[in-house]
Design an enzyme around this catalytic site. Sequence first.
Site, PDB file in Angstrom:
ATOM      1  N   ASP A 106      35.639  -2.644 -65.590  1.00  0.00           N
ATOM      2  CA  ASP A 106      36.517  -3.720 -65.789  1.00  0.00           C
ATOM      3  C   ASP A 106      36.642  -3.963 -67.514  1.00  0.00           C
ATOM      4  O   ASP A 106      35.467  -4.118 -68.013  1.00  0.00           O
ATOM      5  CB  ASP A 106      35.990  -5.152 -65.229  1.00  0.00           C
ATOM      6  CG  ASP A 106      36.763  -6.085 -64.730  1.00  0.00           C
ATOM      7  OD1 ASP A 106      37.797  -6.447 -65.342  1.00  0.00           O
ATOM      8  OD2 ASP A 106      36.711  -6.452 -63.493  1.00  0.00           O
ATOM      9  N   ASP A 209      41.335  -6.802 -67.061  1.00  0.00           N
ATOM     10  CA  ASP A 209      41.384  -8.379 -66.703  1.00  0.00           C
ATOM     11  C   ASP A 209      42.976  -9.137 -67.598  1.00  0.00           C
ATOM     12  O   ASP A 209      43.341  -8.830 -68.653  1.00  0.00           O
ATOM     13  CB  ASP A 209      40.266  -8.965 -67.492  1.00  0.00           C
ATOM     14  CG  ASP A 209      40.076 -10.301 -66.810  1.00  0.00           C
ATOM     15  OD1 ASP A 209      39.734 -10.557 -65.728  1.00  0.00           O
ATOM     16  OD2 ASP A 209      39.918 -11.343 -67.816  1.00  0.00           O
ATOM     17  N   GLU A 272      45.399  -6.664 -63.806  1.00  0.00           N
ATOM     18  CA  GLU A 272      45.460  -7.881 -62.941  1.00  0.00           C
ATOM     19  C   GLU A 272      46.484  -8.443 -63.463  1.00  0.00           C
ATOM     20  O   GLU A 272      46.783  -8.960 -64.362  1.00  0.00           O
ATOM     21  CB  GLU A 272      44.001  -8.436 -63.340  1.00  0.00           C
ATOM     22  CG  GLU A 272      44.216  -9.739 -62.563  1.00  0.00           C
ATOM     23  CD  GLU A 272      43.169 -10.931 -62.923  1.00  0.00           C
ATOM     24  OE1 GLU A 272      42.766 -11.784 -62.344  1.00  0.00           O
ATOM     25  OE2 GLU A 272      42.843 -11.067 -64.276  1.00  0.00           O
ATOM     26  N   HIS A 333      37.139 -11.197 -55.733  1.00  0.00           N
ATOM     27  CA  HIS A 333      36.207 -11.957 -56.218  1.00  0.00           C
ATOM     28  C   HIS A 333      36.490 -13.348 -56.637  1.00  0.00           C
ATOM     29  O   HIS A 333      35.863 -14.600 -57.198  1.00  0.00           O
ATOM     30  CB  HIS A 333      35.120 -11.594 -57.093  1.00  0.00           C
ATOM     31  CG  HIS A 333      35.935 -11.460 -58.395  1.00  0.00           C
ATOM     32  ND1 HIS A 333      36.964 -10.278 -58.699  1.00  0.00           N
ATOM     33  CD2 HIS A 333      35.871 -11.955 -59.608  1.00  0.00           C
ATOM     34  CE1 HIS A 333      37.561 -10.685 -59.980  1.00  0.00           C
ATOM     35  NE2 HIS A 333      36.908 -11.380 -60.636  1.00  0.00           N
ATOM     36  N   ASP A 334      37.884 -13.633 -56.733  1.00  0.00           N
ATOM     37  CA  ASP A 334      38.776 -14.975 -57.140  1.00  0.00           C
ATOM     38  C   ASP A 334      39.319 -15.689 -56.000  1.00  0.00           C
ATOM     39  O   ASP A 334      39.870 -16.842 -56.274  1.00  0.00           O
ATOM     40  CB  ASP A 334      39.702 -14.557 -58.190  1.00  0.00           C
ATOM     41  CG  ASP A 334      39.101 -14.005 -59.440  1.00  0.00           C
ATOM     42  OD1 ASP A 334      37.896 -14.369 -59.821  1.00  0.00           O
ATOM     43  OD2 ASP A 334      39.977 -13.290 -60.117  1.00  0.00           O
TER      44      ASP A 334
HETATM   45  C1  NOJ Z   1      40.435 -13.027 -63.951  1.00  0.00           C
HETATM   46  C2  NOJ Z   1      39.028 -12.489 -63.404  1.00  0.00           C
HETATM   47  O1  NOJ Z   1      39.427 -11.978 -62.142  1.00  0.00           O
HETATM   48  C3  NOJ Z   1      38.373 -13.780 -63.165  1.00  0.00           C
HETATM   49  O2  NOJ Z   1      37.139 -13.751 -62.321  1.00  0.00           O
HETATM   50  C4  NOJ Z   1      38.236 -14.367 -64.365  1.00  0.00           C
HETATM   51  O3  NOJ Z   1      37.313 -15.695 -64.471  1.00  0.00           O
HETATM   52  C5  NOJ Z   1      39.255 -14.674 -65.428  1.00  0.00           C
HETATM   53  N1  NOJ Z   1      40.363 -13.254 -65.419  1.00  0.00           N
HETATM   54  C6  NOJ Z   1      38.861 -14.622 -66.775  1.00  0.00           C
HETATM   55  O4  NOJ Z   1      38.475 -13.426 -67.271  1.00  0.00           O
END
Ligand code: NOJ
Length: 527
Positions: A106, A209, A272, A333-334
């Site tokens: 990542d 990210d 992302e 994970h979000d």
């Molecule tokens: C996206 C990530 O998936 C998330 O977990 C993170 O809190 C934010 N970006 C900030 O890096």
Amino acid sequence: MTQAPPGRPIRPWWEPGVIYQVYPRSYQDSNGDGVGDLPGIASRLDHLEWLGVDAVWLSPIFRSPMRDFGYDISDYRDIDPLFGTLADLDRLVAAAHERGLRLILDFVPNHTSSDHPWFVESRSSRDNPKRNWYVWRDPAPDGGPPNNWRSAFGDMSAWQLDERTGQYYLHVFLPEQVDLDWTNPEVRAAMLDVMRFWFERGIDGFRIDVINLLSKDPELRDEEPNPDWRPGMPPRARWLWNRMSDGPAMPEYLAKVRAVADEFGDRVLIGETYMPLERLVRYYGGEHPGIHLPFNFQLLLLPWDAETIGGWVATYEAALPANGWPNWVLGNHDQPRVASRIGEAQARVAAMLLLTLRGTPTLYAGDEIGMTNGDIPADRIVDVGGRDPERTPMQWEPGRGAGFTTGTPWLPIGRDADRVNVTVERDDPRSILSLHRRLLELRRAEPALSVGDWEPLPTVTGVLVYSRRLDDRRLLVALNLTPDRCDAPLPAGRWRTVIATGLDRDADAWEDTVTLRGDEGLVLEPV
Ligand code: NOJ
């Protein structure tokens, strides 16, 4: 490049491949401290090989004060001691490669931890040489923040006043996650070198990210209010994110990160990209190539009904640029766990959808066994963003610690762990784990399912039917997104069931119509 069968185009490995996301804190603890680590992941490669995925993406494992659990990096070139050492990472890369598995890390280029030495210097004085590595601005005339930008977390400004130097710095996430200024060529060079550092160690790609935040409005103009905002929606949704995100320099930055990957050959870049489709497709690149896979998150976000989902697949397929390879995501994970969002029965249908659409699927660890959102008592909440439920430890076996740890897990083990776990489900030929394994096996055996053309077929309300075709091989997929039995029309000919989501139909044959049970999906082949 993977070797192509005669007459087929040569494809990079990640086009037919399946990516598996590991949240390292929650996968396998090897030293009893309650937090997963790299030796733990290495000890579970057997599971991944048995399951049949192609690549593992690890959420951040770099040095970090862990205020956002690793998405706040204080040293991009070292492993956090909680997860292990650089030697552990090298061993993991080698062990994965020995089994034919790829390893994706990542990359968090938009912001560093406020503990990063660059920011410590930057904030030390207005004339420090690292001052312009971050986004510093004078207060507004009333002393408040320079503009109306809001943080993605909580309900706060995205600007933090630094009392000592009298200016505000930008943090789109926590105040401890400080936005780098990518307009500064020194910043870009430093971050591109971080990519090279890991590529040289042999990793196979990066998930990048919030890549769309790298370029912001050069004038830092106010965001406009979101006309669709309603009470109950998260505070960050009160404004459109047009000025903080996807700015004019994006094509240039995409080309730059891509050029670094291309220096090494055969590496994948995944971005992302929570963005509307017309913007997302630009991340494949224009004049210059961009990233390989801008994440397509709609299966996570759209209402779960056949018309909406089928409509999206068609819209997305049609919007892809000529060389744009599709991809699909069902969990991460979000976001709440898929089995909790749509229920355990539909999670099987969703797995069949994910693994039979054209393009690269990303499977979130734990979804293969049907893990649900954890119950987190108030005194165990650790994430500022409310995302603990989807981050509870992987459930390997029944019993205390679920095979994840011998110590106290950093988040509680799921209440269903004695039933929902790898050991129990491996022995159950009809479990959702067996379904994932069988689907992955089928997908590998039938390239029509990974790389073949996708075509929607006429159907009935609540049911999705599509065909996948490569050369003269044609398979059908019929998915019932409702709990009720449904009859759906089939194209002419006789069709035989290759696999059912319940793993309980052997070669049932159909003509004209297929009768699906509630919450059932089938893959069919011509007889
Ligand atoms: C996206 C990530 O998936 C998330 O977990 C993170 O809190 C934010 N970006 C900030 O890096």
